[in-house]
Design a protein around this motif. Sequence first.
Motif, PDB file in Angstrom:
ATOM      1  N   SER A   1       6.208  -4.110   3.154  1.00 34.53           N
ATOM      2  CA  SER A   1       5.631  -3.313   4.232  1.00 34.53           C
ATOM      3  C   SER A   1       6.720  -2.845   5.185  1.00 34.53           C
ATOM      4  CB  SER A   1       4.592  -4.142   4.997  1.00 34.53           C
ATOM      5  OG  SER A   1       4.094  -3.409   6.096  1.00 34.53           O
ATOM      6  N   GLN A   2       6.830  -1.563   5.335  1.00 31.28           N
ATOM      7  CA  GLN A   2       7.802  -1.008   6.288  1.00 31.28           C
ATOM      8  C   GLN A   2       7.497  -1.506   7.691  1.00 31.28           C
ATOM      9  OE1 GLN A   2       9.378   0.915   9.362  1.00 31.28           O
ATOM     10  NE2 GLN A   2       7.314   1.629   8.976  1.00 31.28           N
ATOM     11  N   SER A   3       6.237  -1.320   8.109  1.00 35.71           N
ATOM     12  CA  SER A   3       5.855  -1.610   9.495  1.00 35.71           C
ATOM     13  C   SER A   3       5.677  -3.104   9.742  1.00 35.71           C
ATOM     14  CB  SER A   3       4.542  -0.902   9.822  1.00 35.71           C
ATOM     15  OG  SER A   3       3.503  -1.391   8.966  1.00 35.71           O
TER      16      SER A   3
ATOM     17  N   THR B   1       0.600  -3.518   8.426  1.00 33.43           N
ATOM     18  CA  THR B   1      -0.500  -2.965   7.629  1.00 33.43           C
ATOM     19  C   THR B   1      -1.567  -4.036   7.406  1.00 33.43           C
ATOM     20  OG1 THR B   1       0.989  -1.407   6.585  1.00 33.43           O
ATOM     21  CG2 THR B   1      -1.054  -1.889   5.397  1.00 33.43           C
TER      22      THR B   1
ATOM     23  N   GLU C   1       0.709  14.556   1.530  1.00 32.85           N
ATOM     24  CA  GLU C   1       0.725  14.151   2.938  1.00 32.85           C
ATOM     25  C   GLU C   1       1.239  15.241   3.852  1.00 32.85           C
ATOM     26  OE1 GLU C   1       2.062   9.779   3.841  1.00 32.85           O
ATOM     27  OE2 GLU C   1       3.441  10.678   2.411  1.00 32.85           O
TER      28      GLU C   1
ATOM     29  N   LEU D   1       2.755  12.122  -3.648  1.00 33.55           N
ATOM     30  CA  LEU D   1       2.197  11.649  -2.380  1.00 33.55           C
ATOM     31  C   LEU D   1       2.832  12.383  -1.196  1.00 33.55           C
ATOM     32  CD1 LEU D   1       0.274   9.696  -0.891  1.00 33.55           C
ATOM     33  CD2 LEU D   1       2.116   8.019  -0.864  1.00 33.55           C
ATOM     34  N   LYS D   2       4.148  12.552  -1.240  1.00 27.09           N
ATOM     35  CA  LYS D   2       4.829  13.243  -0.144  1.00 27.09           C
ATOM     36  C   LYS D   2       4.282  14.661   0.002  1.00 27.09           C
ATOM     37  CE  LYS D   2       6.552  10.495   1.773  1.00 27.09           C
ATOM     38  NZ  LYS D   2       6.589   9.183   1.296  1.00 27.09           N
TER      39      LYS D   2
ATOM     40  N   CYS E   1       0.840  -1.198   0.000  1.00 23.72           N
ATOM     41  CA  CYS E   1       0.000   0.000   0.000  1.00 23.72           C
ATOM     42  C   CYS E   1       0.875   1.248   0.000  1.00 23.72           C
ATOM     43  CB  CYS E   1      -0.871   0.068   1.261  1.00 23.72           C
ATOM     44  SG  CYS E   1      -1.965  -1.332   1.451  1.00 23.72           S
ATOM     45  N   GLY E   2       0.323   2.320  -0.505  1.00 20.90           N
ATOM     46  CA  GLY E   2       0.949   3.639  -0.396  1.00 20.90           C
ATOM     47  C   GLY E   2       2.336   3.691  -0.995  1.00 20.90           C
ATOM     48  N   THR E   3       3.240   4.289  -0.245  1.00 19.66           N
ATOM     49  CA  THR E   3       4.620   4.420  -0.696  1.00 19.66           C
ATOM     50  C   THR E   3       5.239   3.063  -0.999  1.00 19.66           C
ATOM     51  OG1 THR E   3       4.996   6.541   0.372  1.00 19.66           O
ATOM     52  CG2 THR E   3       6.899   5.110   0.175  1.00 19.66           C
ATOM     53  N   SER E   4       4.923   2.072  -0.201  1.00 16.04           N
ATOM     54  CA  SER E   4       5.489   0.738  -0.431  1.00 16.04           C
ATOM     55  C   SER E   4       5.011   0.163  -1.767  1.00 16.04           C
ATOM     56  CB  SER E   4       5.119  -0.202   0.722  1.00 16.04           C
ATOM     57  OG  SER E   4       5.675   0.290   1.926  1.00 16.04           O
TER      58      SER E   4
ATOM     59  N   GLN F   1      13.630  -0.274   0.878  1.00 20.00           N
ATOM     60  CA  GLN F   1      12.762  -1.270   0.221  1.00 20.00           C
ATOM     61  C   GLN F   1      13.120  -1.416  -1.251  1.00 20.00           C
ATOM     62  OE1 GLN F   1       9.131   0.754   1.143  1.00 20.00           O
ATOM     63  NE2 GLN F   1       8.552  -0.621   2.792  1.00 20.00           N
TER      64      GLN F   1
ATOM     65  N   VAL G   1       5.888   9.880  10.244  1.00 21.43           N
ATOM     66  CA  VAL G   1       4.792   9.117   9.646  1.00 21.43           C
ATOM     67  C   VAL G   1       5.041   8.865   8.151  1.00 21.43           C
ATOM     68  CG1 VAL G   1       2.357   9.270   8.986  1.00 21.43           C
ATOM     69  CG2 VAL G   1       3.037   9.677  11.361  1.00 21.43           C
ATOM     70  N   ALA G   2       5.489   9.886   7.448  1.00 26.22           N
ATOM     71  CA  ALA G   2       5.731   9.717   6.011  1.00 26.22           C
ATOM     72  C   ALA G   2       7.033   8.948   5.800  1.00 26.22           C
ATOM     73  CB  ALA G   2       5.804  11.077   5.334  1.00 26.22           C
ATOM     74  N   SER G   3       6.957   7.964   4.935  1.00 31.58           N
ATOM     75  CA  SER G   3       8.098   7.078   4.736  1.00 31.58           C
ATOM     76  C   SER G   3       9.155   7.717   3.824  1.00 31.58           C
ATOM     77  CB  SER G   3       7.584   5.782   4.113  1.00 31.58           C
ATOM     78  OG  SER G   3       8.611   4.851   4.035  1.00 31.58           O
TER      79      SER G   3
ATOM     80  N   VAL H   1      -1.116   1.402   9.624  1.00 28.10           N
ATOM     81  CA  VAL H   1      -2.558   1.371   9.422  1.00 28.10           C
ATOM     82  C   VAL H   1      -3.036  -0.046   9.726  1.00 28.10           C
ATOM     83  CG1 VAL H   1      -4.430   1.877   7.814  1.00 28.10           C
ATOM     84  CG2 VAL H   1      -2.296   3.171   7.675  1.00 28.10           C
TER      85      VAL H   1
HETATM   86  C1  F6R Z   1       3.530   7.350   2.917  1.00 28.95           C
HETATM   87  C2  F6R Z   1       3.429   6.201   3.806  1.00 28.95           C
HETATM   88  C3  F6R Z   1       2.335   5.215   3.581  1.00 28.95           C
HETATM   89  C4  F6R Z   1       2.836   3.789   3.803  1.00 28.95           C
HETATM   90  C5  F6R Z   1       1.686   2.783   3.726  1.00 28.95           C
HETATM   91  C6  F6R Z   1       2.168   1.352   3.849  1.00 28.95           C
HETATM   92  O1  F6R Z   1       4.560   8.202   3.268  1.00 28.95           O
HETATM   93  O2  F6R Z   1       4.227   6.065   4.698  1.00 28.95           O
HETATM   94  O3  F6R Z   1       1.765   5.354   2.301  1.00 28.95           O
HETATM   95  O4  F6R Z   1       3.810   3.506   2.834  1.00 28.95           O
HETATM   96  O5  F6R Z   1       0.744   3.065   4.725  1.00 28.95           O
HETATM   97  O6  F6R Z   1       2.819   1.152   5.056  1.00 28.95           O
HETATM   98  P1  F6R Z   1       3.710  -0.110   5.316  1.00 28.95           P
HETATM   99  O7  F6R Z   1       4.874  -0.043   4.382  1.00 28.95           O
HETATM  100  O8  F6R Z   1       4.113  -0.046   6.750  1.00 28.95           O
HETATM  101  O9  F6R Z   1       2.868  -1.325   5.015  1.00 28.95           O
END
Ligand code: F6R
Length: 369
Positions: free
Chosen positions: A104-106, A109, A245, A241-242, A57-60, A164, A155-157, A366
Amino acid sequence: EKDGYPSFMEKEIHEQPRAVADTLLGRNDSHGKLTLDELRIDESILRSVDKIIVIACGTSAYVGQVAKYAIEHWCRIPTEVELSHEFRYRDPIVNEKTLVVAISQSGETMDTLMAVRHAREQGAKVLAICNTNGSTIPRESDAVLYTHAGPEIAVASTKAFLAQITASYLLGLYLAQLRGNKFQDEIKTILTDLAAMPEKIQAVLDHEQQIKDLAVSMKDVNSVLFLGRHVGFPVAMEGALKLKELAYIHAEGFAAGELKHGPIALIEEGQPVFVVVPSPNGRDSLHAKVVSNIQEVRARGAKTIVIAEAGDEAVRQYAEHVFYVPATSTLLAPLLTTVPLQIFACALASEKGYDVDQPRNLAKSVTVE
Ligand code: F6R
């Protein structure tokens, strides 16, 4: 703990050379051979994969798009990218020969986790690319390739995005090596280019003042467009996106080739347009095509801000501002061209007085669908 930076985001942007270096560390021996021992998926399974689906999702998810260009080119394995929440609810075609890559960074998600579960139920192998040790997504996957960006607080990646991308290059190169295709020489060159990346990212950061000054001068704009082709397309979307956000400014990223199919109607006098330009030494006529896209928007009054490779003089005459990044191979350029866009969004939002670490309405992970 911000090491003297005004925000975690600025600190993390400056940690990117390290994030990329640490993600590469120990994964490449001195003979240009990759070792991803930690993968734990049987090599014979990886050899028989006939389709890759990247979910995120999102940046990932933008990382996934960069990965698609790289993996298809190096490995010749059909690769799709899909937003996790779309994948999960559309009855996707997945089987034992599908490798699903969950980015996924976190690692928490929920949309991506549900997609991982769905893929495994269909018999696919799931490989997670994740920045958080022991988090849920890697625990529920068949294998994991960790990024070593360190904890990302803002918060913003930013640094996780670059890490990644680095990990997905490693995966692509590893699969190409394993499957022994005809790109082995190119793979060696790319590995050398990758090793030089931390230094080149640092060189981009060393010139950040130019982009910060530009951001300050643009603080009252109410719409910014971003154009790119090939791997520059996901970079353009990430830049947009950056800005949404952090600075709450309307921004959109487009594939430059799509302009004449609609978005060019948005261009009016003074409209700021960032253009991510590929290397003039890259393949095909990619560079010439993007230069002509710059001319098209400029002719209609756009204020063009160009991110180009050092030495690319051809873009100068069409650009209000040019920001140069060091040369590298076409597929690796996102590790450099993204950085000025991150700095731009961060500086513009700070100039507006916003909290760049905690943008409104957003959460770091999220964990709801
Ligand atoms: C944007 C941002 C989000 C995450 C997205 C997925 O700056 O941080 O778009 O990339 O919510 O999050 P992860 O990678 O943790 O699954």
